[in-house]
Design an enzyme around this catalytic site. Structure first.
Site, PDB file in Angstrom:
ATOM      1  N   ASN A 177     -10.139   0.142  -0.255  1.00 58.55           N
ATOM      2  CA  ASN A 177      -8.678   0.179  -0.216  1.00 58.55           C
ATOM      3  C   ASN A 177      -8.142  -0.335  -1.550  1.00 58.55           C
ATOM      4  O   ASN A 177      -8.259  -1.519  -1.855  1.00 58.55           O
ATOM      5  CB  ASN A 177      -8.166  -0.684   0.937  1.00 58.55           C
ATOM      6  CG  ASN A 177      -6.657  -0.636   1.097  1.00 58.55           C
ATOM      7  OD1 ASN A 177      -5.941  -0.101   0.249  1.00 58.55           O
ATOM      8  ND2 ASN A 177      -6.151  -1.206   2.184  1.00 58.55           N
ATOM      9  N   HIS A 214      -3.412   7.394   2.838  1.00 58.01           N
ATOM     10  CA  HIS A 214      -3.786   6.129   2.222  1.00 58.01           C
ATOM     11  C   HIS A 214      -5.227   5.818   2.598  1.00 58.01           C
ATOM     12  O   HIS A 214      -5.598   5.879   3.773  1.00 58.01           O
ATOM     13  CB  HIS A 214      -2.843   5.033   2.731  1.00 58.01           C
ATOM     14  CG  HIS A 214      -3.260   3.651   2.377  1.00 58.01           C
ATOM     15  ND1 HIS A 214      -3.732   3.310   1.129  1.00 58.01           N
ATOM     16  CD2 HIS A 214      -3.284   2.498   3.105  1.00 58.01           C
ATOM     17  CE1 HIS A 214      -4.015   2.025   1.103  1.00 58.01           C
ATOM     18  NE2 HIS A 214      -3.766   1.510   2.294  1.00 58.01           N
ATOM     19  N   CYS A 229       0.808  -1.217   0.000  1.00 59.16           N
ATOM     20  CA  CYS A 229       0.000   0.000   0.000  1.00 59.16           C
ATOM     21  C   CYS A 229       0.848   1.276   0.000  1.00 59.16           C
ATOM     22  O   CYS A 229       0.372   2.335  -0.407  1.00 59.16           O
ATOM     23  CB  CYS A 229      -0.946   0.008   1.192  1.00 59.16           C
ATOM     24  SG  CYS A 229      -2.121  -1.367   1.198  1.00 59.16           S
TER      25      CYS A 229
END
Length: 321
Positions: free
Chosen positions: A278, A248, A112
């Site tokens: 996500n 994020h 990520c």
């Protein structure tokens, strides 16, 4: 030399999967997902639509936003956990799709955190004369590595891509715009808290995403604050100077927890996780692109981007837009 942002762009696959649709497959509900994550829907790539395809579309939009053509790009750095193939690097496939026959292209794997790691890598290359304009991409087809019968993970992730065009210019140009500082970290002791249970060397299979959700959540806020504060310190800035915090987009509770710990007002935090879940390395550039597109982020604004991913990896960059 310094590195400035010329343009951003993003792309989401057409298919939208709502929480209610997932609730027909696994034991969950829209209320449960929204309450714990803030996620309302996610986009899923179509059959035959690959990470390189999403990345290419986002790249084309970023290049157009920068007022450039693909031939103006001489470096591509791409963050992805879901490459089309084990090799070659998906960045080279994007390079080919764009018709670029010069320069260099390679992938960065930091899960990520991949896009922020890619930004710092491209920034270093450009400042050291290894290119003039870089295309930095975060792109994922997370749907391909999910166990769709595991309700603890399948509700959290989606597919998408975001891209940014960076350009090296002399320090005395473009006022004080540019990447002011970055801070990247990793600690492999936590690898088994968020990982894929397969791989070419380990099992010869792709595998599925596995996560200890409570452990990831427990570490996330502290790690995010660590690199954000580090980036502020390197640039001799503080939270009062900040115009926008672009985190994020993993989980709304993590975003809000980090914002509170860093004393960042809610109105300065960009949140898009509700619309696409996500998307791993793609989430930061997509959120940036959305906020630029809707007029929130403007030239001259001070913007902090950050991410945390498996490994663990965590990173932040402070940018004068």
């Amino acid at each position: 030399m310094k590195t400035i942002v010329r343009g951003v762009g993003h792309y989401l696959p057409e298919r939208v999967v709502t929480n209610d649709e997932l609730a027909k497959r696994v034991d969950t509900s829209d209320e449960w997902i929204v309450q714990r994550t803030g996620i309302k829907q996610r986009h899923v790539a179509a059959e035959g639509e690959y990470t390189s395809d999403l990345a290419t579309k986002a790249a084309e939009r970023a290049i157009a936003a920068a007022g450039l053509t693909p031939n103006d790009i001489d470096l591509i750095v791409m963050g992805t956990t879901t490459p089309d193939r084990t090799f070659p690097a998906t960045a080279t496939l994007v390079q080919n799709n764009l018709g670029i026959r010069h320069g260099a292209a390679f992938d960065v794997q930091a899960v990520c955190s991949g896009f922020v790691f890619a930004v710092t890598t491209a920034d270093s290359h450009l400042k050291n004369g290894m290119g003039t304009r870089a295309l930095v991409i975060g792109a994922e087809t997370c749907s391909r590595i999910l166990d769709w019968d595991d309700r603890t993970t399948c509700v959290l992730f989606g597919d998408g891509a975001g891209a940014m065009v960076l350009e090296a210019v002399p320090e005395d140009q473009e006022d004080d715009r540019g990447i002011l500082s970055s801070c990247i970290r990793s600690d492999g002791a936590h690898w088994n808290k968020l990982y894929i249970d397969g791989g070419p060397s380990l099992t010869g299979t792709v595998g599925h995403l596995r996560m200890e959700g409570k452990e990831v959540f427990r570490h996330a806020v502290g790690m995010i604050s660590d690199v954000v504060e580090g980036a502020f310190e390197k640039a001799n800035k503080n939270v009062e100077d900040l115009d926008w915090f672009v985190p994020h987009q993993a989980n709304r509770r993590i975003i809000e927890g980090a914002g509170k710990k860093l004393n960042i007002p809610e109105e300065k935090v960009i949140i898009t996780v509700d619309k696409h879940a996500n998307t791993s390395a793609a989430s930061v550039p997509m959120a940036l692109s959305v906020a630029v597109e809707d007029g929130r982020i403007k030239k001259g604004d001070l913007v902090m981007i950050e991410a945390m991913g498996g490994g663990f990896t965590w990173a932040a960059s402070l940018i004068r837009w």
